[in-house]
Design a protein around this motif. Structure first.
Motif, PDB file in Angstrom:
ATOM      1  N   GLU A 110       0.847  -1.191   0.000  1.00 16.79           N
ATOM      2  CA  GLU A 110       0.000   0.000   0.000  1.00 16.79           C
ATOM      3  C   GLU A 110       0.884   1.243   0.000  1.00 16.79           C
ATOM      4  O   GLU A 110       0.873   2.039   0.935  1.00 16.79           O
ATOM      5  N   LEU A 150     -10.889   4.930   8.763  1.00 16.58           N
ATOM      6  CA  LEU A 150     -10.433   4.219   7.566  1.00 16.58           C
ATOM      7  C   LEU A 150     -10.541   2.706   7.734  1.00 16.58           C
ATOM      8  O   LEU A 150     -11.031   2.003   6.848  1.00 16.58           O
ATOM      9  N   THR A 158     -14.362   1.566   7.894  1.00 19.82           N
ATOM     10  CA  THR A 158     -15.088   1.749   6.638  1.00 19.82           C
ATOM     11  C   THR A 158     -14.576   0.795   5.564  1.00 19.82           C
ATOM     12  O   THR A 158     -15.347   0.327   4.721  1.00 19.82           O
ATOM     13  N   LEU A 159     -13.282   0.519   5.578  1.00 17.96           N
ATOM     14  CA  LEU A 159     -12.758  -0.488   4.654  1.00 17.96           C
ATOM     15  C   LEU A 159     -13.358  -1.853   4.960  1.00 17.96           C
ATOM     16  O   LEU A 159     -13.719  -2.613   4.057  1.00 17.96           O
ATOM     17  N   SER A 169     -16.867  -2.150   3.860  1.00 18.98           N
ATOM     18  CA  SER A 169     -16.930  -2.167   2.400  1.00 18.98           C
ATOM     19  C   SER A 169     -16.452  -3.489   1.809  1.00 18.98           C
ATOM     20  O   SER A 169     -16.457  -3.653   0.594  1.00 18.98           O
ATOM     21  N   VAL A 205     -13.344  -5.109   2.797  1.00 16.53           N
ATOM     22  CA  VAL A 205     -11.907  -5.360   2.957  1.00 16.53           C
ATOM     23  C   VAL A 205     -11.662  -5.867   4.372  1.00 16.53           C
ATOM     24  O   VAL A 205     -11.697  -5.095   5.330  1.00 16.53           O
ATOM     25  N   LEU A 213      -4.696  -4.564   5.911  1.00 15.29           N
ATOM     26  CA  LEU A 213      -4.928  -3.453   6.831  1.00 15.29           C
ATOM     27  C   LEU A 213      -3.680  -3.134   7.642  1.00 15.29           C
ATOM     28  O   LEU A 213      -3.360  -1.964   7.899  1.00 15.29           O
ATOM     29  N   ARG A 239      -1.225  -1.208   5.519  1.00 17.10           N
ATOM     30  CA  ARG A 239      -1.574   0.212   5.422  1.00 17.10           C
ATOM     31  C   ARG A 239      -1.131   0.966   6.671  1.00 17.10           C
ATOM     32  O   ARG A 239      -0.739   2.137   6.591  1.00 17.10           O
TER      33      ARG A 239
END
Length: 378
Positions: A251, A332, A335-336, A339, A341, A347, A350
């Motif tokens: 990422e 973040l 919400t990932l 969605s 992920v 994660l 990131r």
């Protein structure tokens, strides 16, 4: 007729238990409201936080309408693109009157669209440089984030929006065929961000973006401090692109973003921002990961938590960069997850690459045209 002594004892015990629960709940609630008044006297930043969430929600809803979305490719998430444009335009806007704020929001949404359009036009030829080639476009946005601060609050916001537009286009893999979608997203974002600002009224007093960083330091330098800040961010971004091309980063765009936004108006200011960003990330990411089991079963609760975290972000951002970074990192992650992920390695990558970007931002601020504060009289 007398009550059963046991029933009376049970009622008394129940009353004592309820009183204990009430006292236990009153203490954290009172502490929360005291913290809110201390951080945000007058509720002005809370109003701005609510406006961010409202703008995001309106744009996301409009972007999913079939009458609007039918004209763009199905591969493009028009709602997500427009919502991101509107959210970050609302963050960057910092005026006190409805008319000026509406003008700035329109310009900021256009700037985000221009950044996305620039990426889709330039990234194609850059693919000859390898899989990390399109990331070179982000280097230009990283430079503008720092350099355009010389034109004041609106200039700083436009620089940030250009970079965000490039970043969104990079993450969504947009191409030349998506230019129409970018233009529609900008129009939706402008409408969605202006309406809440108009309704929030002139009582709202947004905080100037000058409070978000240490500010350019005065000194006898060959180039302006803003130009040096742009070079520092661009240099760190370029190093990350090279690392991604050589060793591969999962990422890398997150590392570039962290490197871009930790650069402040002096080396000492950058050190402070890096320290606070690391602390916020180390707190926000684990909290977000802890909420992952709820993402699949209670998505509405997760979105409510994300909205609350963004309100905290808007409240804390001017003075408490660490709390703002923690709230944003938490948002973040969850919400990932909601969605779709759910990969812990992704994660985690990131998170640690965000820390890598912050460290590179610190190094470039210290060794690439470092900006030193000059004491009065020296």
């Amino acid at each position: 007729m007398n009550d059963d002594p046991q029933a009376g004892a049970r009622r008394q015990a129940s009353s004592v238990y309820a009183g204990s629960i009430r006292r236990c709940l009153e203490r954290p609630v009172r502490a929360t409201f005291e913290w809110l008044e201390r951080v945000d006297p007058g509720t002005h930043r809370r109003v701005k936080g609510l406006r961010l969430v409202t703008a995001y929600g309106i744009a996301a809803a409009l972007g999913t309408l079939q009458d609007i979305a039918h004209s763009v490719p199905s591969s493009v998430s028009l709602g997500t693109l427009a919502a991101s444009f509107a959210l970050w335009a609302s963050v960057s806007e910092a005026n006190t009157t409805r008319a000026e704020s509406s003008r700035d929001l329109l310009l900021l949404c256009i700037a985000a669209a221009l950044g996305a359009a620039f990426f889709v036009v330039v990234s194609g030829p850059l693919q000859i440089a390898g899989h990390a080639g399109p990331e070179l476009t982000l280097v230009s946005g990283a430079f503008l984030v720092g350099y355009l601060k010389r034109f004041g609050v609106l200039g700083a916001g436009i620089g940030s929006q250009i970079y965000i537009g490039e970043l969104l286009a990079y993450g969504a893999h947009l191409g030349l065929s998506d230019l129409r979608a970018i233009a529609i997203a900008a129009a939706i974002a402008a409408l969605s961000s202006i309406v809440p600002r108009v309704l929030s009224g002139p009582a709202e007093r947004p905080v100037s973006l000058a409070a978000l960083s240490a500010g350019p330091a005065p000194g006898h330098q060959r180039w302006s401090p803003e130009f040096c800040m742009g070079l520092q961010a661009a240099t760190g971004a370029l190093i990350i692109v090279v690392l991604n091309n050589r060793v591969g980063l999962l990422e890398s765009a997150w590392a570039i973003t962290a490197c871009t936004y930790v650069v402040a108006g002096s080396a000492s200011g950058t050190i402070q921002r890096v320290r606070r960003r690391i602390f916020g990330t180390l707190v926000g990411v684990p909290l977000g990961l802890a909420c992952l089991p709820l993402a699949a079963h209670m998505p509405l609760l997760i979105w409510a938590a994300a909205a609350l975290a963004m309100i905290v972000y808007a409240m804390a951002l001017p003075e408490r960069y660490d709390i703002a970074c923690g709230a944003f990192a938490f948002t973040l992650i969850i919400t990932l997850a909601v969605s779709g992920v759910h990969s812990i390695p992704l994660l985690t990558a990131r998170a640690w690459e965000t820390l890598l970007g912050g460290a590179l931002g610190l190094l470039t601020a210290m060794f690439v045209f470092p900006i030193r504060r000059v004491e009065p009289g020296h």
